[in-house]
Design a protein around this motif. Structure first.
Motif, PDB file in Angstrom:
ATOM      1  N   THR A   1      -2.560  -9.147   4.259  1.00 10.85           N
ATOM      2  CA  THR A   1      -3.011  -8.100   5.178  1.00 10.85           C
ATOM      3  C   THR A   1      -1.847  -7.633   6.037  1.00 10.85           C
TER       4      THR A   1
ATOM      5  N   CYS B   1       0.124  -5.241   4.133  1.00 13.66           N
ATOM      6  CA  CYS B   1      -0.569  -3.954   4.112  1.00 13.66           C
ATOM      7  C   CYS B   1      -0.307  -3.191   5.409  1.00 13.66           C
TER       8      CYS B   1
ATOM      9  N   GLY C   1      -4.777  -5.851   0.729  1.00 19.96           N
ATOM     10  CA  GLY C   1      -5.343  -5.351   1.977  1.00 19.96           C
ATOM     11  C   GLY C   1      -5.914  -3.976   1.723  1.00 19.96           C
TER      12      GLY C   1
ATOM     13  N   VAL D   1      -5.504  -0.171   8.983  1.00 23.67           N
ATOM     14  CA  VAL D   1      -5.796  -1.341   8.152  1.00 23.67           C
ATOM     15  C   VAL D   1      -7.080  -1.995   8.661  1.00 23.67           C
TER      16      VAL D   1
ATOM     17  N   LYS E   1      -9.447  -5.182   8.796  1.00 25.88           N
ATOM     18  CA  LYS E   1      -9.370  -6.633   8.626  1.00 25.88           C
ATOM     19  C   LYS E   1     -10.706  -7.269   8.276  1.00 25.88           C
TER      20      LYS E   1
END
Length: 399
Positions: A203, A206, A233, A240, A242
């Protein structure tokens, strides 16, 4: 894309009491577009020109933005674009890998100001936190006292459930499993009072591609990072995402089918540990893959079949992802040489042509640009993002 990404994400507001939101909005536009005149900032954010001028003046006084070079036109006064001040904020980023750890200092504009590296057989907690403690001292020692006060936090990128990723036995296995009880914030507080932000390492990668790579071109995309174990991700609405427990985009755990029809995960069929195993089987040193600068030209006999198999798996996985959300693009990056990344992308595109796409819109498949350092850069971007930029998915991650 036409570049009008920020205004489609969330409009600005002129009412009093919401300056923090508007500041983040303006800083996010500057982060994405680098240099933007005040009049253009007003257009992109939907804020009034006086409001933008006031916010820019405050941000400039705080040292977060600065004036760029005047742009002279044919008539009228030259336009003065604004940009992020690289010295406005700094952040520390730690990437905990299965073979090595990287620690770096990132400035507000996304430039790496310093970096340290260590390698190990396994990432034992005492060694990793020792590296972090000494590394912070070394990196911050290169900053002036005034700039040290602008370090906003420590981002740590680590594999999800790290304690499960080993093949040790006996006391060493018990020591490694102690990661399960490690509180990163508490451990780091022993030697630093900076806030700590922990994120999955893929992540984090990403995040790096979203902020500093080709992610700027797309509002929604899925991202693969090919490391020893593949991860990923997703970005939604220009940020982004999560997820509820920080594990959204766990693309390496997607189900796939092995050569004998058995159920496997993508990490078992599209990761670099498979290429390492082939080199070991051939009597070659797998460290050849990781030497800097990366040059796999002498390994083509083993790399070529790995590329073909990995591309097939990623083509199928890309369509599976897009059956849930019709992502605009799939970005492919990883700890591989640029030419290998390019070949993977070309192969994936070819395989997608013949895949069953009924009911699906095939995504664009593009190469990421941040590369091997994406996990550490993305980890470092965490504190900067949390402190200064706009999270358009904030409401989606709440319980």
């Amino acid at each position: 894309m036409d570049g009008d990404i920020i205004p489609t994400r969330r409009a600005g507001v002129n009412q009093s009491g919401l300056r923090d939101h508007n500041e983040r909005l303006i800083l996010s536009v500057l982060q994405r577009h680098r240099t933007v005149p005040a009049a253009e900032l007003a257009r992109r954010t939907g804020l009034s020109k006086p409001t933008v001028s006031t916010i820019l003046r405050n941000l400039e006084e705080d040292g977060l933005v600065r004036r760029g070079e005047p742009v002279r036109g044919k008539v009228g006064k030259p336009s003065i674009p604004m940009e992020l001040n690289p010295d406005g904020a700094y952040s520390i980023g730690l990437k905990i890998g299965r073979r090595s750890a990287d620690l770096l200092l990132l400035d507000f504009a996304g430039t790496v100001r310093g970096q340290l590296h260590t390698s190990y057989d396994y990432p034992m907690p005492d060694a990793v936190f020792g590296f972090l403690e000494q590394g912070i001292s070394n990196l911050l020692g290169n900053l002036s006292p005034a700039h040290q006060k602008r370090v906003c936090g420590i981002g740590i990128g680590t594999p999800f459930e790290l304690w499960k990723w080993h093949d040790l036995s006996g006391p060493a296995a018990e020591k490694f499993r102690s990661w399960k009880d490690v509180d990163f914030t508490q451990e780091t507080a022993r030697f630093s009072d900076l806030p700590v932000y922990v994120v999955n390492d893929a992540t984090a990668a990403c995040h790096a591609e979203h902020l500093y790579g080709r992610g700027k071109e797309y509002r929604d995309f899925a991202y693969f990072y090919i490391g020893s174990f593949i991860g990923g991700g997703i970005a939604l609405n220009g940020t982004v995402f999560k997820g509820n427990q920080g594990n959204a985009g766990a693309l390496g755990s997607m189900r796939t089918t092995g050569p004998l029809g058995e159920s496997q995960q993508l990490i078992d069929t599209a990761s670099l540990h498979l290429l390492e195993a082939r080199l070991i089987e051939a009597g070659l040193d797998p460290d050849l893959m990781w030497r800097k600068p990366q040059d796999w030209s002498g390994l083509s006999r083993y790399v070529e079949p790995w590329v073909g198999e990995t591309a097939q798996e990623l083509a199928k996985a890309s369509l599976s992802i897009c059956s849930v959300i019709d992502f605009e693009a799939i970005l492919i990056d990883g700890a591989v040489p640029a030419e290998i990344r390019k070949e993977l992308v070309e192969r994936i595109r070819r395989y997608l042509v013949n895949q069953d796409k009924r009911g699906l819109i095939a995504p664009m498949v593009e190469a990421g640009t941040v590369g091997e350092n994406a996990r550490a850069i993305g980890a470092a971007s965490g504190p900067i993002f949390a402190e200064f930029l706009l999270n358009t998915n904030a409401g989606l991650s709440s319980v």
